[in-house]
Write an enzyme that holds these catalytic residues in place. Structure first.
Site, PDB file in Angstrom:
ATOM      1  N   ASP A  50       0.850  -1.201   0.000  1.00 16.89           N
ATOM      2  CA  ASP A  50       0.000   0.000   0.000  1.00 16.89           C
ATOM      3  C   ASP A  50       0.881   1.245   0.000  1.00 16.89           C
ATOM      4  O   ASP A  50       2.042   1.187   0.416  1.00 16.89           O
ATOM      5  CB  ASP A  50      -0.843   0.047   1.287  1.00 16.89           C
ATOM      6  CG  ASP A  50      -1.979  -0.969   1.286  1.00 16.89           C
ATOM      7  OD1 ASP A  50      -2.180  -1.657   0.274  1.00 16.89           O
ATOM      8  OD2 ASP A  50      -2.654  -1.073   2.327  1.00 16.89           O
TER       9      ASP A  50
ATOM     10  N   ARG B   9      -0.519  -0.597  -8.609  1.00 19.03           N
ATOM     11  CA  ARG B   9      -1.947  -0.350  -8.353  1.00 19.03           C
ATOM     12  C   ARG B   9      -2.098   1.172  -8.294  1.00 19.03           C
ATOM     13  O   ARG B   9      -1.481   1.828  -7.449  1.00 19.03           O
ATOM     14  CB  ARG B   9      -2.380  -0.945  -7.021  1.00 19.03           C
ATOM     15  CG  ARG B   9      -3.802  -0.511  -6.619  1.00 19.03           C
ATOM     16  CD  ARG B   9      -4.010  -0.553  -5.125  1.00 19.03           C
ATOM     17  NE  ARG B   9      -3.818  -1.911  -4.648  1.00 19.03           N
ATOM     18  CZ  ARG B   9      -3.440  -2.181  -3.403  1.00 19.03           C
ATOM     19  NH1 ARG B   9      -3.225  -1.226  -2.539  1.00 19.03           N
ATOM     20  NH2 ARG B   9      -3.273  -3.429  -3.031  1.00 19.03           N
TER      21      ARG B   9
HETATM   22  P1  FDA Z   1     -13.975   8.772  -5.936  1.00 17.23           P
HETATM   23  O1  FDA Z   1     -13.643   9.169  -4.545  1.00 17.23           O
HETATM   24  O2  FDA Z   1     -14.057   9.847  -6.974  1.00 17.23           O
HETATM   25  O3  FDA Z   1     -15.311   7.942  -5.902  1.00 17.23           O
HETATM   26  C1  FDA Z   1     -15.987   7.512  -7.053  1.00 17.23           C
HETATM   27  C2  FDA Z   1     -17.329   6.937  -6.593  1.00 17.23           C
HETATM   28  O4  FDA Z   1     -17.105   5.703  -5.891  1.00 17.23           O
HETATM   29  C3  FDA Z   1     -18.070   7.831  -5.621  1.00 17.23           C
HETATM   30  O5  FDA Z   1     -18.888   8.759  -6.276  1.00 17.23           O
HETATM   31  C4  FDA Z   1     -18.870   6.827  -4.812  1.00 17.23           C
HETATM   32  O6  FDA Z   1     -20.033   6.448  -5.526  1.00 17.23           O
HETATM   33  C5  FDA Z   1     -17.958   5.617  -4.750  1.00 17.23           C
HETATM   34  N1  FDA Z   1     -17.137   5.638  -3.515  1.00 17.23           N
HETATM   35  C6  FDA Z   1     -15.818   5.962  -3.413  1.00 17.23           C
HETATM   36  N2  FDA Z   1     -15.394   5.833  -2.125  1.00 17.23           N
HETATM   37  C7  FDA Z   1     -16.476   5.429  -1.414  1.00 17.23           C
HETATM   38  C8  FDA Z   1     -16.682   5.124  -0.046  1.00 17.23           C
HETATM   39  N3  FDA Z   1     -15.695   5.194   0.852  1.00 17.23           N
HETATM   40  N4  FDA Z   1     -17.925   4.759   0.330  1.00 17.23           N
HETATM   41  C9  FDA Z   1     -18.952   4.638  -0.560  1.00 17.23           C
HETATM   42  N5  FDA Z   1     -18.804   4.915  -1.883  1.00 17.23           N
HETATM   43  C10 FDA Z   1     -17.599   5.298  -2.311  1.00 17.23           C
HETATM   44  N6  FDA Z   1      -5.388   4.885  -0.999  1.00 17.23           N
HETATM   45  C11 FDA Z   1      -4.124   5.172  -0.629  1.00 17.23           C
HETATM   46  O7  FDA Z   1      -3.798   6.346  -0.385  1.00 17.23           O
HETATM   47  N7  FDA Z   1      -3.193   4.172  -0.500  1.00 17.23           N
HETATM   48  C12 FDA Z   1      -3.496   2.879  -0.804  1.00 17.23           C
HETATM   49  O8  FDA Z   1      -2.629   2.000  -0.687  1.00 17.23           O
HETATM   50  C13 FDA Z   1      -4.807   2.570  -1.245  1.00 17.23           C
HETATM   51  N8  FDA Z   1      -5.165   1.295  -1.583  1.00 17.23           N
HETATM   52  C14 FDA Z   1      -6.375   1.078  -2.204  1.00 17.23           C
HETATM   53  C15 FDA Z   1      -6.653  -0.173  -2.757  1.00 17.23           C
HETATM   54  C16 FDA Z   1      -7.830  -0.358  -3.458  1.00 17.23           C
HETATM   55  C17 FDA Z   1      -8.116  -1.706  -4.088  1.00 17.23           C
HETATM   56  C18 FDA Z   1      -8.777   0.712  -3.590  1.00 17.23           C
HETATM   57  C19 FDA Z   1     -10.046   0.533  -4.344  1.00 17.23           C
HETATM   58  C20 FDA Z   1      -8.509   1.925  -3.007  1.00 17.23           C
HETATM   59  C21 FDA Z   1      -7.327   2.129  -2.300  1.00 17.23           C
HETATM   60  N9  FDA Z   1      -7.032   3.366  -1.739  1.00 17.23           N
HETATM   61  C22 FDA Z   1      -5.748   3.620  -1.327  1.00 17.23           C
HETATM   62  C23 FDA Z   1      -8.104   4.388  -1.568  1.00 17.23           C
HETATM   63  C24 FDA Z   1      -8.133   5.388  -2.732  1.00 17.23           C
HETATM   64  O9  FDA Z   1      -7.018   6.237  -2.665  1.00 17.23           O
HETATM   65  C25 FDA Z   1      -9.405   6.257  -2.703  1.00 17.23           C
HETATM   66  O10 FDA Z   1      -9.414   6.998  -1.526  1.00 17.23           O
HETATM   67  C26 FDA Z   1     -10.704   5.475  -2.797  1.00 17.23           C
HETATM   68  O11 FDA Z   1     -10.596   4.442  -3.736  1.00 17.23           O
HETATM   69  C27 FDA Z   1     -11.879   6.400  -3.235  1.00 17.23           C
HETATM   70  O12 FDA Z   1     -11.629   6.969  -4.457  1.00 17.23           O
HETATM   71  P2  FDA Z   1     -12.252   6.453  -5.850  1.00 17.23           P
HETATM   72  O13 FDA Z   1     -11.117   6.168  -6.754  1.00 17.23           O
HETATM   73  O14 FDA Z   1     -13.182   5.354  -5.647  1.00 17.23           O
HETATM   74  O15 FDA Z   1     -12.928   7.734  -6.492  1.00 17.23           O
END
Ligand code: FDA
Length: 305
Positions: free
Chosen positions: A132, A182
């Site tokens: 991570d 990732r």
């Molecule tokens: P965005 O925040 O724009 O969300 C897009 C849509 O997804 C939202 O409109 C909502 O519908 C849905 N959504 C997103 N988050 C949600 C939540 N918490 N609850 C409900 N719905 C939600 N970060 C980091 O800094 N270091 C890391 O090592 C990791 N590792 C990691 C692994 C994996 C497999 C994932 C999916 C994510 C991470 N993250 C992470 C977290 C990442 O940085 C980020 O904060 C979250 O994925 C939310 O951002 P989105 O890309 O989903 O987009």
């Protein structure tokens, strides 16, 4: 960045808030939306259920910033057991670790030593270790450790964060190593001097980084992990040349489960990241900060008690 998001990310680091909130049952039950249970058995059972639907897994034991080598040893031994359980149950599941959980605050050598134990065990079992990415003070050290690890181990990938200005350069410096990446947007509170703050800027950089990877990945069969729940990004990536062969989509347990199934049904590789453990507070607060509307879900739990 919204005031609410700022407040939640500040709260994620408050020990006092942690001690208070984690004792309330309404708060404990709200967490269940993102975590099948606190024990490894619940995570493995959730991975098994996902596998039936064609969704592979990544398993992570929650925890960060441990302060003694003895604790780092315990975490390492635990992950060795996790790898053994995965093998025994014939699961398609990787593990994902935080380097501060393996002793990065003590020294890079300690964290590397523990990571090496896990990479070797995983290699023996034909498995894979994801690293991570934590807050910005750890980015440089994490990348140094990853570069060292990648020179002698194939089965290791690292997370990069699209909100950081530095990430395009970091990616370029990793390319000669045929990395497994990732890509996520980024979950921590970072200063505007080093990180994009608006969703539009982060999304634009995310897609630019995906393009940068797809262009260079031609000859290299390593993984591009698309770690997002953003449907626009998922659609755009799927339309790109080579996405089916090179990309795997990665989402968190409990978020956009329907989309996860749809991606798998369309023949793309889909992994769900399943977390477990008792140290869930900072991680859960980051989930709330990602979507402040989640706070209403917590409040509903309070009202419906
Ligand atoms: P965005 O925040 O724009 O969300 C897009 C849509 O997804 C939202 O409109 C909502 O519908 C849905 N959504 C997103 N988050 C949600 C939540 N918490 N609850 C409900 N719905 C939600 N970060 C980091 O800094 N270091 C890391 O090592 C990791 N590792 C990691 C692994 C994996 C497999 C994932 C999916 C994510 C991470 N993250 C992470 C977290 C990442 O940085 C980020 O904060 C979250 O994925 C939310 O951002 P989105 O890309 O989903 O987009």
């Amino acid at each position: 960045m919204s005031l609410m998001r700022n407040a939640l990310l500040w709260g994620s680091q408050s020990k006092r808030l942690q001690d208070t909130l984690t004792h309330y049952s309404f708060f404990q039950s709200a967490v269940k939306r993102f975590m099948p249970g606190e024990d490894l058995g619940s995570a493995l059972a959730a991975a098994e259920a996902s596998q039936v639907e064609g969704i592979s897994a990544i398993i992570t034991h929650l925890g960060e910033n441990i302060s003694s080598e003895a604790e780092a040893d315990l975490v390492t031994r635990h992950y060795v057991e996790v790898l053994d359980h995965i093998k025994k149950r014939k699961l398609d599941a990787n593990v994902s670790i935080k380097l501060t959980q393996l002793g990065l605050d003590i020294s890079t050598d300690v964290a590397y030593k523990k990571l090496e134990v896990l990479m070797k065990r995983a290699a023996k079992q034909n498995n894979f270790v994801w690293i991570d990415m934590e807050g910005s003070p750890y980015v440089e050290k994490t990348l140094q450790i990853y570069k060292k690890a990648k020179k002698s181990h194939k089965n290791v990938g690292v997370c990069l964060q699209a909100y950081l200005h530095r990430t395009a350069k970091d990616l370029e410096s990793l390319l000669p190593l045929s990395p497994a990446i990732r890509l996520v947007k980024g979950a921590y509170k970072e200063d505007p001097s080093i990180a994009y703050q608006s969703k539009a800027d982060v999304d634009r950089n995310y897609m630019a980084l995906v393009q940068q990877m797809l262009q260079h990945w031609g000859k290299n069969k390593n993984i591009i992990g698309i770690g997002t729940h953003d449907e626009n990004i998922v659609r755009t990536v799927q339309a790109a040349n080579g996405a089916k062969e090179q990309c795997e989509f990665e989402m968190l347990y409990g978020i956009k489960s329907g989309l996860q199934r749809q991606i798998a049904q369309r023949g793309y590789k889909m992994r769900v990241l399943i977390s477990y453990g008792t140290h869930w507070f900072p991680w859960y607060m980051r989930r709330l900060a990602e979507r402040p509307a989640n706070v209403w879900f917590v409040m509903k739990n309070l009202v419906n008690r």
